[in-house]
Design a protein around this motif. Structure first.
Motif, mmCIF file in Angstrom:
data_model
loop_
_atom_site.group_PDB
_atom_site.id
_atom_site.type_symbol
_atom_site.label_atom_id
_atom_site.label_comp_id
_atom_site.label_asym_id
_atom_site.label_seq_id
_atom_site.Cartn_x
_atom_site.Cartn_y
_atom_site.Cartn_z
ATOM 1 N N UNK A 82 -5.703 -0.870 -47.568
ATOM 2 C CA UNK A 82 -6.209 -0.754 -46.194
ATOM 3 C C UNK A 82 -5.715 -1.878 -45.294
ATOM 4 N N UNK A 83 -4.675 -2.609 -45.739
ATOM 5 C CA UNK A 83 -4.161 -3.681 -44.889
ATOM 6 C C UNK A 83 -2.642 -3.568 -44.683
ATOM 7 N N UNK A 84 -2.077 -2.429 -45.033
ATOM 8 C CA UNK A 84 -0.628 -2.244 -44.833
ATOM 9 C C UNK A 84 0.214 -3.031 -45.819
ATOM 10 N N UNK A 85 -0.357 -3.397 -46.966
ATOM 11 C CA UNK A 85 0.380 -4.188 -47.961
ATOM 12 C C UNK A 85 1.560 -3.431 -48.551
ATOM 13 N N UNK A 86 1.393 -2.115 -48.726
ATOM 14 C CA UNK A 86 2.472 -1.314 -49.318
ATOM 15 C C UNK A 86 3.302 -0.628 -48.230
ATOM 16 N N UNK A 87 3.162 -1.094 -46.999
ATOM 17 C CA UNK A 87 4.008 -0.546 -45.929
ATOM 18 C C UNK A 87 5.466 -0.810 -46.301
ATOM 19 N N UNK A 88 6.311 0.231 -46.284
ATOM 20 C CA UNK A 88 7.703 0.024 -46.714
ATOM 21 C C UNK A 88 8.470 -0.871 -45.756
ATOM 22 N N UNK A 89 9.641 -1.305 -46.225
ATOM 23 C CA UNK A 89 10.585 -2.046 -45.383
ATOM 24 C C UNK A 89 11.659 -1.038 -44.965
ATOM 25 N N UNK A 90 11.966 -0.996 -43.681
ATOM 26 C CA UNK A 90 12.892 0.035 -43.179
ATOM 27 C C UNK A 90 14.281 -0.090 -43.784
ATOM 28 N N UNK A 91 14.644 -1.286 -44.227
ATOM 29 C CA UNK A 91 15.977 -1.491 -44.807
ATOM 30 C C UNK A 91 15.865 -1.787 -46.296
ATOM 31 N N UNK A 92 14.749 -1.371 -46.880
ATOM 32 C CA UNK A 92 14.499 -1.772 -48.261
ATOM 33 C C UNK A 92 14.098 -0.622 -49.172
ATOM 34 N N UNK A 93 13.787 -1.021 -50.409
ATOM 35 C CA UNK A 93 13.448 -0.069 -51.473
ATOM 36 C C UNK A 93 11.938 -0.101 -51.705
ATOM 37 N N UNK A 94 11.326 1.068 -51.806
ATOM 38 C CA UNK A 94 9.915 1.144 -52.179
ATOM 39 C C UNK A 94 9.863 1.470 -53.671
#
Ligand SMILES: Cc1cc2nc3c(=O)[nH]c(=O)nc-3n(C[C@H](O)[C@H](O)[C@H](O)COP(=O)(O)OP(=O)(O)OC[C@H]3O[C@@H](n4cnc5c(N)ncnc54)[C@H](O)[C@@H]3O)c2cc1C
Length: 491
Positions: A82-94
């Motif tokens: 609930x804090x955006x911790x797993x928000x992806x990186x636009x230039x990165x790998x999830x």
């Protein structure tokens, strides 16, 4: 995305297709978009690449490929944060752990379970239950959230008042550190000597590496569990009862509070049939040996009545107990019944400050015209104000954000914290300087740099002004005090 980043990501994708297999690598845009947010859905970023490893060796392959090509990566469990911790990186790998769901070893004799990080919290208890054991930390999301996510957030739950947070139940971790090496911190035995790096990892929100195996403590299922629902005229009296109970030396397994607006929402959603006219209710649960629970239950009831409880119900069986909990556990989602949009806030205060802080939140709400429902872990002062707004009305979201920030200021003013269990993530990084000095933040940054000198593991999270590891800490005052004392150096 720059051309250089696009090339780097595509090289990582090619390499991982070979190492992990075609089906472990997602590049299709529509599928990538399904990972664009966690439980804090107003932040959205489509990742450049998603990978679904199955083993520790595969996670290490992913991290090594990222390091080699300078590509940032973000770990994701179930995406309920609930804090955006797993928000992806636009230039990165999830790096999604949902294929890592093996219960490696459930060992009641040793009171330990060893699990892969994608294992769902509740599944640990289900596996241990036949032998009379369970896993104590119980976030309300426990039916879906992962153990890896719990570790990264140091998650809590209703029963953490008595049994402690995730950090008190993790004895060992295998992780892939940000240079791609596999290391182990702790193990089955408690309290290894040396620095508590395991303690540092728990709650580090994916910034120090990716957990690939977790060893947790199993607890004996209590002999008796008794649950009470007490209704009060207002949160003042309910807060007084909480302080009286704990001040008397009784530590219930859980004490949860809901105010009138939260009760209204829960009634609309799940018809939990809480006492009519209550300004606040407490759900109080005691567990332990039968004789102790019986004696303490009478004492708890007396403290509630002394603090003006006008109705007390005692669950006569598991069905009624489940009904008491249904209202509380559904409260976050239930608020959707009375408001088109809302912010789930998470802050902590000393429990004796509950009545005062709840009054001040009510004043903030009245002064701004923004409704706030309160539902929270009252026993350890962990507030969850739900700040309601209509996102279709211009300016309402901003006003809700202001009230939400003012509530965190109240928590800090009363000696508390900007988060109790949901983490800092992306959302609260900006509030860190309200709670910590520059020196505090620099010290944390030094630890982060020791694990992740290239700053590739979940960059942009937790810290308000991320700096590269070569930068000199002490933004305003030259060297950091730890450097001056010869106790730390810049990497
Ligand atoms: C309805 C609802 C109720 C909730 N109730 C509670 C509650 O009572 N208590 C509570 O504490 N939280 C609660 N939460 C928040 C959330 O469920 C917890 O924070 C949970 O621990 C997140 O787990 P996850 O698997 O979804 O992690 P994610 O959201 O996928 O990730 C969370 C963080 O962990 C990191 N991460 C994930 N896996 C790993 C790994 N293997 N190694 C390193 N880092 C990793 C991610 O990078 C991210 O920073 C609730 C959420 C919802 C939606």
């Amino acid at each position: 995305m720059t051309d250089a980043s696009r090339t780097a990501v595509s090289r990582v994708a090619d390499r991982l297709r070979t190492e992990l297999g075609e089906d472990a690598v997602v590049t299709d845009h529509a599928r990538l978009r399904t990972y664009e947010c966690d439980g804090l859905a107003h932040y959205k970023v489509t990742p450049a690449l998603v990978v679904l490893p199955r083993t520790t060796a595969q996670v290490a392959d992913v991290v090594r490929a990222c390091v080699e090509h300078g590509v940032p990566y973000v770990a994701r469990g179930s995406g309920t944060g609930l804090s955006g911790g797993a928000l992806p990186h636009a230039e990165g790998v999830l790096v999604v752990t949902s294929q890592m769901r093996e219960l490696v070893d459930v060992d009641p004799d040793d009171q330990r379970a060893v699990v892969q990080p994608g294992v769902i919290n509740l599944h640990v208890t289900r596996a241990a239950q036949p032998a009379g054991y369970y896993y104590a930390p119980d976030p309300s999301s426990q039916q879906v959230c992962s153990i890896g996510g719990n570790v990264a957030e140091n998650s809590g739950g209703a029963h953490c008042l008595k049994y402690g947070f995730t950090t008190n139940h993790v004895t060992g971790i295998e992780l892939v550190v940000p240079d791609g090496t596999v290391v182990r911190l702790g193990g089955r035995a408690p309290d290894p000597p040396g620095y508590d790096l395991l303690g540092a990892f728990v709650g580090s929100e994916g910034t120090l590496g990716i957990a690939t195996e977790v060893t947790v403590r199993l607890m004996r299922t209590p002999e008796a569990v008794r649950t009470m629902l007490a209704a009060f005229p207002s949160t003042d009296e309910a807060g007084g009862a909480v302080s009286a109970i704990i001040g008397a030396g009784v530590v219930p397994a859980a004490i949860e509070m809901m105010d009138a607006l939260a009760i209204e929402a829960a009634e609309a959603a799940v018809h939990c049939d809480y006492p009519h006219g209550a300004g606040a209710v407490l759900v109080i649960e005691l567990d332990g040996p039968d004789a102790e629970v019986t004696a303490q239950f009478d004492e708890v009831e007396r403290h509630c009545r002394d603090n003006a409880a006008f109705e007390i119900r005692i669950a006569k069986d598991d069905d009624e107990r489940a009904l008491f909990w249904k209202g509380r556990k559904s409260a976050f989602a239930a608020v959707g019944r009375i408001s088109p949009a809302y912010i789930v806030q998470d802050g902590v205060i000393p429990r004796t400050a509950l009545p005062e802080v709840l009054r001040r939140i009510a004043e903030l709400s009245a002064g701004s015209g923004v409704r706030v429902a309160n539902v929270f872990h009252a026993g350890d002062g962990n507030l969850h104000p739900l700040v309601l707004f209509d996102d279709a009305v211009a300016g309402e979201a901003d006003r809700a954000e202001e009230v939400s920030a003012a509530i965190l200021d109240l928590c800090i003013e009363h000696g508390g914290s900007i988060t109790g269990e949901h983490g800092v993530g992306m959302d609260k990084a900006k509030y860190m300087p309200r709670m910590y000095t520059d020196d505090d933040l620099d010290t944390m940054q030094m630890l982060r740099c020791a694990f992740d000198p290239e700053h590739l593991s979940n960059p942009g999270k937790v810290f308000p002004t991320p700096r590269l590891c070569g930068e000199v800490p002490g933004r305003h005052k030259g060297p950091h005090p730890l450097q001056e004392a010869g106790l730390a150096e810049v990497f």
